[in-house]
Design a protein around this motif. Structure first.
Motif, mmCIF file in Angstrom:
data_model
loop_
_atom_site.group_PDB
_atom_site.id
_atom_site.type_symbol
_atom_site.label_atom_id
_atom_site.label_comp_id
_atom_site.label_asym_id
_atom_site.label_seq_id
_atom_site.Cartn_x
_atom_site.Cartn_y
_atom_site.Cartn_z
ATOM 1 N N LYS A 1 0.833 -1.204 0.000
ATOM 2 C CA LYS A 1 0.000 0.000 0.000
ATOM 3 C C LYS A 1 0.871 1.259 0.000
ATOM 4 N N LYS A 2 1.958 1.206 0.750
ATOM 5 C CA LYS A 2 2.847 2.364 0.813
ATOM 6 C C LYS A 2 3.478 2.639 -0.540
ATOM 7 N N GLN A 3 3.915 1.601 -1.238
ATOM 8 C CA GLN A 3 4.517 1.796 -2.560
ATOM 9 C C GLN A 3 3.499 2.330 -3.560
ATOM 10 N N ALA A 4 2.295 1.760 -3.526
ATOM 11 C CA ALA A 4 1.264 2.203 -4.468
ATOM 12 C C ALA A 4 0.878 3.650 -4.218
ATOM 13 N N ARG A 5 0.748 4.020 -2.942
ATOM 14 C CA ARG A 5 0.392 5.400 -2.631
ATOM 15 C C ARG A 5 1.498 6.357 -3.054
ATOM 16 N N ALA A 6 2.754 5.949 -2.881
ATOM 17 C CA ALA A 6 3.879 6.793 -3.294
ATOM 18 C C ALA A 6 3.863 7.028 -4.802
ATOM 19 N N ILE A 7 3.476 6.016 -5.560
ATOM 20 C CA ILE A 7 3.404 6.163 -7.018
ATOM 21 C C ILE A 7 2.321 7.172 -7.394
ATOM 22 N N VAL A 8 1.154 7.064 -6.743
ATOM 23 C CA VAL A 8 0.066 8.007 -7.029
ATOM 24 C C VAL A 8 0.513 9.434 -6.712
ATOM 25 N N THR A 9 1.158 9.619 -5.578
ATOM 26 C CA THR A 9 1.628 10.950 -5.187
ATOM 27 C C THR A 9 2.663 11.479 -6.175
ATOM 28 N N GLU A 10 3.494 10.580 -6.718
ATOM 29 C CA GLU A 10 4.534 10.990 -7.661
ATOM 30 C C GLU A 10 3.938 11.482 -8.977
ATOM 31 N N VAL A 11 2.969 10.740 -9.524
ATOM 32 C CA VAL A 11 2.451 11.088 -10.852
ATOM 33 C C VAL A 11 1.274 12.064 -10.780
ATOM 34 N N ALA B 1 -4.103 14.555 -6.657
ATOM 35 C CA ALA B 1 -5.186 13.597 -6.389
ATOM 36 C C ALA B 1 -5.360 13.306 -4.908
ATOM 37 N N ASP B 2 -4.505 13.839 -4.070
ATOM 38 C CA ASP B 2 -4.554 13.530 -2.642
ATOM 39 C C ASP B 2 -5.752 14.214 -1.986
ATOM 40 N N GLU B 3 -6.476 13.474 -1.158
ATOM 41 C CA GLU B 3 -7.586 14.010 -0.347
ATOM 42 C C GLU B 3 -8.679 14.655 -1.193
ATOM 43 N N VAL B 4 -8.909 14.150 -2.393
ATOM 44 C CA VAL B 4 -9.903 14.773 -3.276
ATOM 45 C C VAL B 4 -10.699 13.693 -3.982
ATOM 46 N N THR B 5 -11.954 14.008 -4.335
ATOM 47 C CA THR B 5 -12.753 13.129 -5.176
ATOM 48 C C THR B 5 -12.692 13.638 -6.609
ATOM 49 N N LEU B 6 -13.014 12.775 -7.558
ATOM 50 C CA LEU B 6 -13.007 13.223 -8.953
ATOM 51 C C LEU B 6 -14.014 14.341 -9.186
ATOM 52 N N GLU C 1 -14.636 16.941 -7.565
ATOM 53 C CA GLU C 1 -14.167 18.295 -7.254
ATOM 54 C C GLU C 1 -12.884 18.646 -7.992
ATOM 55 N N LEU C 2 -12.402 17.741 -8.829
ATOM 56 C CA LEU C 2 -11.208 18.060 -9.607
ATOM 57 C C LEU C 2 -11.535 19.090 -10.686
ATOM 58 N N PRO C 3 -10.671 20.089 -10.885
ATOM 59 C CA PRO C 3 -10.846 20.999 -12.024
ATOM 60 C C PRO C 3 -10.789 20.234 -13.343
ATOM 61 N N ALA C 4 -11.348 20.823 -14.380
ATOM 62 C CA ALA C 4 -11.425 20.146 -15.679
ATOM 63 C C ALA C 4 -10.053 19.764 -16.215
ATOM 64 N N HIS C 5 -9.040 20.615 -16.013
ATOM 65 C CA HIS C 5 -7.720 20.291 -16.569
ATOM 66 C C HIS C 5 -7.114 19.079 -15.869
ATOM 67 N N ARG C 6 -7.484 18.839 -14.623
ATOM 68 C CA ARG C 6 -7.021 17.631 -13.940
ATOM 69 C C ARG C 6 -7.764 16.394 -14.461
ATOM 70 N N LEU C 7 -9.052 16.524 -14.719
ATOM 71 C CA LEU C 7 -9.801 15.400 -15.288
ATOM 72 C C LEU C 7 -9.248 15.027 -16.665
#
Length: 548
Positions: free
Chosen positions: A480-490, A494-499, A501-507
């Motif tokens: 889980k730690k490795q997978a979360r680190a990958i998400v944070t890297e790329v 995306a941290d602490e947010v739902t899709l 509430e993401l701005p359009a450019h993030r979607l």
């Protein structure tokens, strides 16, 4: 000799003549002045300055005005009557501004490069000096290190000024305009500023990640009682401790319309807010000449009765909150779909009707509010859903489709579909005649597509958590730690947010980020793969082997 008309105007203005006197003093300085500059510099309404110019009879060159030397001498004598020179009320941070000239110049560049204002959203740009002074006032009045600030709407780019001057503040921006969110996000990233952006139509709610998080909130809302009430209510919802936090509000009205100001102030009293301070004409704008290109700055302190008042009133503000466009207060648009559009909806055709529908349309079909639909998943799993989207709420269309897990969605809307970006991986969409039809696509086969689809299917969940679990399913060796680190890297956004509430450019960036995360996961799995185990050869019986 001074014009009798000017003397009459000053006399009629009474104690409020200071504004006109300030404008007249500027005209006497020998410089050329535009009407807009006179309005902004003196915080006097355009009508009042126009009346002064008519009576004073200055020289004119195109759009610029000035008094002749003889006129100026006569009017200076008039201004000197009483021995008092017109001036401005004390500015609480004027003494600090000279030290931040570099920030003012940087903000001028950022404001000039920002998205053009949209009149239907009541956008009027504040001057660079204004947003810097807002940041300075926050620092002069409050202890900011380690604090959180919520900007409820930010066409003025106050978030960037605060982050530059007070780098210890975590700033969150919520706005309905995806262009603004993209611009702030890009500039904050380039400048290394701690600013995050969230999409929100405040009529439909505050994003989950922005609720109960901030120590301070600031807003420059539409200048209607409904607009001010709604934006301030959402600002209160964003405070971590409402009784300790503050809401800073920019609001202005013409000196000719005190009843409008009273209505707005009543909307604040209805929320049980105390007025801790009001700084007159603190905010200056490029435009809004009807109110003198200026607005006061209110410092509002919630009380123990504010949160209950917000909960009781926030859903009652409606969608008409602006001064212009299809969602203006005067237009009073009907939130229900047109009769022609609703006629095709028959009883039993859809499992749920979302939005405000005429009562005689499929009366036995369950209904849900737009705000409820975005806030949480529907209790059951409807196969067919119909959504009524009022004019002016088109930016919510992609989010409403994301929030719907039905096989088929029909949206009645007068707004053309926005660029749906990643949603093209979720729906086959056709649009025409005020109707959008969205058919859910079958589950994809490819690894990239499956992970992207898992994210889109769980739009109400925290994106980073769903993403992490998808990576683990794709590559079982990941922790889980490795997978979360990958998400944070790329995708640090995306941290602490739902899709939702993401701005359009993030979607729009989501498919590429998903592909990048899978490539990184594959590399991590290869690095972590154990060496091939030692496999012994066939066992040899040493006792049976001859020697020599």
């Amino acid at each position: 000799m001074a014009s009798e008309g000017v003397s009459r105007l000053l006399a009629e203005a009474g104690v409020d003549a200071r504004r006109l006197r300030a404008a007249l003093a500027l005209l006497c300085d020998g410089e050329w002045w535009t009407l807009a500059a006179l309005v902004r510099e003196t915080a006097t309404s355009r009508r009042a300055v126009e009346a002064l110019l008519r009576e004073a009879g200055p020289q004119r060159s195109g759009e610029r005005f000035r008094l002749t030397g003889e006129q100026a001498q006569a009017y200076r004598a008039l201004l000197d009557e009483g021995g008092e020179v017109p001036g401005s009320p004390a500015d609480p941070v004027a003494h600090l501004l000279p030290r931040y000239g570099d920030v003012v110049r940087r903000m001028a560049e950022l404001v000039a490069g920002g998205p053009r204002g949209r009149h239907v959203l009541d956008h009027v740009a504040a001057t660079p000096e204004t947003v810097v002074r807002r940041a300075l006032l926050l620092g002069a009045r409050f202890w900011l290190p380690g604090s959180r600030l919520l900007c409820v709407g930010d066409h003025d780019l106050t978030s960037l000024a605060v982050a530059m001057i007070h780098p210890g503040v975590q700033v969150t921006v919520v706005d309905v305009d995806d262009r603004i969110l993209a611009y702030i996000g890009e500039r904050a990233e380039a400048l290394g500023l701690d600013v995050v952006t969230r999409w929100a139509d405040l009529r439909l709610g505050l994003p989950p990640s922005a609720r109960g998080q901030a120590d301070l909130a600031i807003t420059d809302p539409p200048y209607t009682p409904e607009g001010v009430g709604l934006f301030v209510a959402r600002a209160v919802e964003g405070l971590r401790d409402p009784e300790q936090g503050r809401v800073l509000l920019a609001y202005g009205a013409s000196e000719r319309t005190p009843m409008l100001a009273l209505k707005v102030q009543r909307s604040l009293y209805d929320l049980n807010l105390s007025f801790e301070a009001v700084y007159p004409d603190f905010n200056r704008y490029f435009g809004a000449e009807a109110i003198g290109s200026a607005a006061d700055l209110y410092v509002l302190r919630p009380t123990s009765k504010t949160r209950p008042a917000v909960a009781a009133r926030v859903e009652g503000y409606g969608t008409a909150i602006y001064t212009q466009g299809p969602q203006s207060v005067e237009a009073r648009p009907s939130p229900a779909p047109s009769t022609a559009g609703a006629r095709g909806v028959e009883e039993g055709e859809f499992d749920v009707l979302v939005g405000d529908w005429p009562k005689d349309v499929a009366p036995r079909t369950p209904r849900a509010r737009l705000s409820t639909w975005l806030a949480k998943p529907y209790a059951s799993s409807p196969a067919r859903v119909a959504i009524a989207l009022p004019p002016g709420l088109g930016a919510a269309l992609p989010r409403l489709l994301l929030a719907t897990r039905a096989r088929h969605v029909r949206v009645l809307t007068e707004d053309a579909p926005h660029d749906l970006g990643a949603l093209e991986s979720l729906y086959a969409i056709t649009a025409g005649g005020g109707v959008v039809e969205a058919a859910r696509l079958p589950p994809p086969e490819g690894r990239d597509e499956r992970l992207l689809r898992a994210l889109l299917d769980a739009a109400h969940g925290r994106a980073a958590n769903v993403w992490r679990e998808g990576l683990i399913r794709a590559y079982g060796h990941l922790t889980k730690k490795q997978a979360r680190a990958i998400v944070t890297e790329v995708a640090p956004w995306a941290d602490e947010v739902t899709l939702l509430e993401l701005p359009a450019h993030r979607l729009q960036a989501l498919p590429g980020a998903v592909a990048a995360s899978l490539r990184r996961a594959a590399e991590t799995s290869e690095e972590a793969a154990p060496e091939a185990p030692y496999e012994p050869g066939p066992k040899v019986d040493r006792r049976a082997t001859p020697r020599g």
